[in-house]
Design an enzyme around this catalytic site. Sequence first.
Site, PDB file in Angstrom:
ATOM      1  N   HIS A 129       1.172  -1.219   0.106  1.00 49.21           N
ATOM      2  CA  HIS A 129      -0.316   0.141   0.184  1.00 49.21           C
ATOM      3  C   HIS A 129       0.780   1.494  -0.385  1.00 49.21           C
ATOM      4  O   HIS A 129       0.405   1.736   0.854  1.00 49.21           O
ATOM      5  CB  HIS A 129      -1.031  -0.025   1.332  1.00 49.21           C
ATOM      6  CG  HIS A 129       0.102   0.053   2.329  1.00 49.21           C
ATOM      7  ND1 HIS A 129      -0.747  -0.766   3.306  1.00 49.21           N
ATOM      8  CD2 HIS A 129       0.480   0.929   3.003  1.00 49.21           C
ATOM      9  CE1 HIS A 129       0.144  -0.731   4.409  1.00 49.21           C
ATOM     10  NE2 HIS A 129       1.098  -0.241   4.469  1.00 49.21           N
ATOM     11  N   HIS A 136      -1.367   4.360  10.126  1.00 45.95           N
ATOM     12  CA  HIS A 136       0.228   4.573  10.190  1.00 45.95           C
ATOM     13  C   HIS A 136      -0.192   5.935  11.157  1.00 45.95           C
ATOM     14  O   HIS A 136       1.015   7.191  10.685  1.00 45.95           O
ATOM     15  CB  HIS A 136       0.871   4.250   8.799  1.00 45.95           C
ATOM     16  CG  HIS A 136       0.462   3.863   7.660  1.00 45.95           C
ATOM     17  ND1 HIS A 136      -0.345   3.276   7.504  1.00 45.95           N
ATOM     18  CD2 HIS A 136       1.676   2.927   7.890  1.00 45.95           C
ATOM     19  CE1 HIS A 136       0.175   2.151   6.829  1.00 45.95           C
ATOM     20  NE2 HIS A 136       0.937   1.672   6.411  1.00 45.95           N
ATOM     21  N   HIS A 177      10.235  -4.321   3.906  1.00 44.07           N
ATOM     22  CA  HIS A 177      10.655  -2.934   4.040  1.00 44.07           C
ATOM     23  C   HIS A 177      10.491  -2.329   5.217  1.00 44.07           C
ATOM     24  O   HIS A 177      10.345  -2.800   6.474  1.00 44.07           O
ATOM     25  CB  HIS A 177       9.494  -1.976   3.253  1.00 44.07           C
ATOM     26  CG  HIS A 177       8.453  -1.583   3.500  1.00 44.07           C
ATOM     27  ND1 HIS A 177       7.183  -2.927   3.874  1.00 44.07           N
ATOM     28  CD2 HIS A 177       7.219  -0.834   4.252  1.00 44.07           C
ATOM     29  CE1 HIS A 177       5.979  -2.481   4.146  1.00 44.07           C
ATOM     30  NE2 HIS A 177       6.022  -0.997   4.021  1.00 44.07           N
TER      31      HIS A 177
END
Length: 287
Positions: free
Chosen positions: A12, A59, A193
Amino acid sequence: MAHILGGIFTSHVPAIGGAIARGQEQDPYWSPFFDGFKPIHRWLATARPDVAVVFYNDHGLNFFLDKMPTFAVGAADSYHNADEGWGLPVQNGFKGDAALSWHIIEGLVEDEFDVTTCQSMLVDHALVVPFQLSWPGGGQWPVRIVPIAINTVQHPLPSPKRCLALGRAVGKALRSWQGDERIVVFGTGGLSHQLDGERAGFINQRYDQFCMDNLGPDPDALTKISALDIVEEAGSQGIEIVNWIAARGALGEDVAEVSRNYHIPISNTAAATMLLESGSTALERAA
Ligand code: DHB
Ligand code: FE
């Protein structure tokens, strides 16, 4: 009983939203990633879901470090996106399905998942970007949503085993729903990541491959290591794989892989997209 059609699993990365805003989908940097959605567009055109149950992580838009639920379920009839600091255009709002959300929440609490219930909830790039990828062309969403946010940000993080169990409990609740809605499940984020610190830019292709190979046939294999070990293997943001694990749990036991794409890198991320069709959908198609 709701009909669980299948699951869409995708990275995303916010920069994808920027590429869409600039119309760069077919630029050489981007096309190897965007092309991975062609089979998903074809599948969605025939699957015609009514509702998307979306496992993702916030987030810092709706929840911040001061108040961080481990598992939060949206229970609203509408949801909005907002500017979270990436400079992305704010996307159209989303229709919710509060009745189905409350049914899922009741099932989860019955199964001893003490979730946070959110009757208002902003959704960030982790939900919006996968929707833009799945239904391109202007921000019209043909599904109602049930957003389920998993904490991947503030330690201690939930274990992968618990996330798989959460997803399985959501699947059980969907199968006991009185309506006959057609459901697509999303799991967003990952794969490996790490955005900051000494290992910024870290990617682990071997671990990503292991996750993609086992997600369909043996999701329990992804839960044999702890959340902290996943951080070690996949990077501090690679832990977002728990959203994929939970979404996989909601699909039920038998699934068939329809498509898979893996491309390094998109921004700092090993970008991956998978489509798993639930066993009953695959059988219906074969009949
Ligand atoms: C990136 C990836 C993410 O999953 C995210 O939430 C933000 C940024 C990136 O690779 O840039
Ligand atoms: Fe992320």
